[in-house]
Design an enzyme around this catalytic site. Structure first.
Site, PDB file in Angstrom:
ATOM      1  CB  CYS A  72      -0.991  -0.060   1.155  1.00 40.27           C
ATOM      2  SG  CYS A  72      -2.443   0.942   0.843  1.00 40.27           S
ATOM      3  CG  HIS A  75      -3.519  -3.612   3.158  1.00 40.73           C
ATOM      4  ND1 HIS A  75      -2.552  -3.164   4.023  1.00 40.73           N
ATOM      5  CD2 HIS A  75      -4.086  -2.516   2.621  1.00 40.73           C
ATOM      6  CE1 HIS A  75      -2.539  -1.839   4.019  1.00 40.73           C
ATOM      7  NE2 HIS A  75      -3.462  -1.422   3.174  1.00 40.73           N
ATOM      8  CD  GLU A  81      -1.372  -6.485   5.247  1.00 44.41           C
ATOM      9  OE1 GLU A  81      -1.101  -6.743   4.054  1.00 44.41           O
ATOM     10  OE2 GLU A  81      -1.463  -5.315   5.684  1.00 44.41           O
TER      11      GLU A  81
END
Ligand code: GLN
Length: 597
Positions: A400, A563, A565
């Site tokens: 990001c 993102h 994750e």
């Protein structure tokens, strides 16, 4: 529907979320369909506007909900996909009741906390509990509800009242209450008074805990358990000891060892089918195998270069995703947080020791990770770290803000446009290579970013891309075989548990990942950057919004606007994170080769 309610007392932040997630996981191992709800008693509508340095990471759900980080734990432990409505806050429930009042729903009545607000909470819970959350699409059998804060707080009183109502309505066989307490150790003695006190408070609020989970830094003595049982008038079997363990992944097994599965089966009269139980126990064996702590022969060191490094909960999903990948690569993870402002030339004069230390950490790390973030503080330091990773050919992953800064760095130092910057740091910038997205509302702050799942299409001609290869196909099965061949045998999952995003086929090279941003790479700059060798290999469907960039002549230089994750799981790690970690550990080639077979 059966309900398991997890509340807390004595102090906050003792790991109620992990206990709730672990309880959910154990229910799942019994072959039950499990969902989870988090209640946060704060007035905010959601966590979107809260500072990560105070509250930890803002977790983003597939539907774009910005929620408490505990929902990340729930999704990771149970492999489920939740919605924004699975996180109920005081702000949300008041907004709901007030909107109904304005719509005339309560005409003629005086709208009160009891019964109107409590009824609204109860019906919110019963409605949301029914939503299917896993790949089977089945309505959940059990809903685990975690109540934030501690019982006795003014803020959560209406929720406690609503849970009392829920207990009455559901019936005692369908409602199990676990209260999490804390046992302090004073001069070597384990003290039970705070637990006795909190149980008294819970009971006077009208709830009756079936199980008392006692958190303690040390192993809890049998005599302490006995004392809690005596003073709280419960059986010792109703007291669960939860001491600190080496990793939170070990908490489910710790609870299982103390008979939690047995207690839940009896108290909730659970009768899962043998077929589903067999499936659940297979998943449980896999979980235990991959999370069992081993001291691997090798370590991989990752420098996390960010601005929230003094409170690592700000990066909790990212750290978890690194752990997932490290487990698959069979490496010990050495995470080195680096405050990015210490990498700036200003610090060299004001605090040379911090400057030298930070640079030493960056130079000695095997991989450099620049995560998401907001605002300009520390961004020049992040740009310096990215430059170093690019030039020294150290594996790099930008996420990001990390991707936006990789673009700024490249424009400045490779395309020779030294004034390039992001409009986020300088609204009057003459060369804004990162700009505000046109559709974003500048006037409002809550929930106005580009949020949630959006597609990314790998571009024609990007078949060479290392990250694209990792996204292709059911990779983890073959990865398991490949690494097994090289390292300790039999220690990896044989099957993948692929979720939301993870497959991009040649015929349909599209992935789905979660987003949270206001700025994007300036479409007017793409050609210049590509001409200089920065490849935007993943874009949105319009082709105008940049999602993934990669350098060709580098061991691993990848940055993503989304993102990755957020959807990483123990049994299915995020692909960009896995590739980055493997490249840092020197085993990327093995993964790629195995995959191409
Ligand atoms: N501040 C940047 C933006 O709003 C990056 C956001 C992030 O890293 N999550 O676009």
């Amino acid at each position: 529907m059966k309900y398991v309610v997890v509340t807390g007392g004595v102090i906050s932040g003792v790991g109620k979320g992990i206990i709730a997630s672990s309880t959910g996981l154990l229910l799942k191992t019994m072959g039950l369909a499990v969902t989870m709800i988090k209640i946060d008693p704060y007035m905010n509508i959601d966590a979107g506007t809260m500072a990560p340095t105070e509250h930890g990471e803002v977790f983003v759900l597939g539907d774009g909900g910005e929620v408490d980080l505990d929902l990340g734990n729930y999704e990771r432990y149970l492999n489920i996909t939740l919605t924004r409505d699975h996180n109920l806050t005081t702000g949300k429930i008041y907004q709901h009741v007030i909107q109904q009042e304005r719509a005339g729903y309560y005409l003629g009545q005086t709208v009160q906390i009891i019964p109107h607000l409590t009824n609204a909470i109860e019906s919110w819970i019963t409605r949301i509990a029914k939503i299917p959350v896993d790949e089977t699409g089945a309505e959940p059998d059990v809903c685990v509800i975690e109540l934030g804060g501690t019982i006795g707080d003014i803020e959560n009183a209406p929720f406690v009242e609503a849970l009392k109502q829920l207990r009455m309505r559901a019936g005692v066989d369908n409602f199990l209450h676990i209260h999490v307490s804390f046992i302090p150790v004073v001069n070597g003695e384990q003290k039970t008074k705070p637990t006795q006190h909190t149980i008294r408070v819970v009971r006077s609020a009208g709830l009756h805990p079936d199980l008392i989970a006692c958190r303690c830094v040390d192993m809890i003595d049998d005599s302490t358990i006995q004392k809690v049982a005596n003073h709280c008038q419960v059986e010792p079997s109703q007291v669960i000891a939860v001491q600190n363990v080496q990793s939170t992944y070990l908490v489910p097994a710790l609870l299982e060892k103390q008979g939690l599965v047995q207690s839940m089966t009896e108290l909730l009269r659970l009768a899962p089918s043998p077929v589903r139980m067999a499936k659940g126990s297979k998943m449980w064996e896999k979980w235990k195998t991959i999370t069992s702590i081993r001291d691997y022969r090798q370590t991989v060191s990752i420098a996390l270069v960010g601005k929230y490094t003094n409170f690592l909960d700000s990066y909790i999903s990212l750290i978890r995703s690194l752990e997932h990948s490290a487990m698959v690569c069979e490496r010990n993870l050495k995470l080195v947080p680096v405050d990015s402002s210490h990498l700036e030339s200003g610090t060299q004069s004001t605090n040379p020791e911090a400057y030298n230390q930070a640079w030493q950490a960056v130079r000695s790390a095997q991989g450099i990770l620049v995560p998401g973030g907001f605002g300009s503080r520390g961004t020049e330091g992040m740009i310096n770290a990215i430059k170093w990773a690019r030039e020294s050919k150290t594996p790099f992953l930008g996420i990001c803000l990390g991707m936006q800064l990789a673009v700024v760095e490249y424009m400045r130092n490779v395309c020779n446009r030294p004034t390039a910057t992001s409009a986020e740091f300088d609204g009057m910038a003459t060369d804004p290579v990162v700009i505000y997205m046109p559709e974003i509302d500048r006037a409002k702050m809550g929930g106005t970013m580009r949020l949630g799942v959006r597609p990314t299409r790998f571009q024609a001609g990007s078949e060479w891309s290392k990250v694209r290869k990792l996204y292709a196909g059911s990779m983890l099965g073959s990865l398991g075989e490949g690494i097994d061949g090289l390292q300790a045998p039999g220690s990896l999952p044989a099957e993948s548990a692929l979720t939301e995003s993870a497959i991009a086929t040649a015929a349909d090279p599209v992935i789905q990942e979660r987003h949270r941003h206001r700025y994007e790479v300036n479409p007017a700059c793409i050609q210049s950057l590509e001409d200089c060798g920065l490849h935007f290999i993943g874009r949105d469907d319009s082709g105008q919004r940049m999602e993934v960039l990669e350098l060709k002549d580098h061991p691993w230089f990848v940055a993503v606007q989304f993102h990755p994750e957020y959807i990483s799981k123990v049994l299915s790690p995020s692909r960009p994170v896995l590739g980055f970690l493997a490249a840092s550990a020197g085993c990327l080639e093995l993964i790629e080769n195995v995959h191409m077979v």
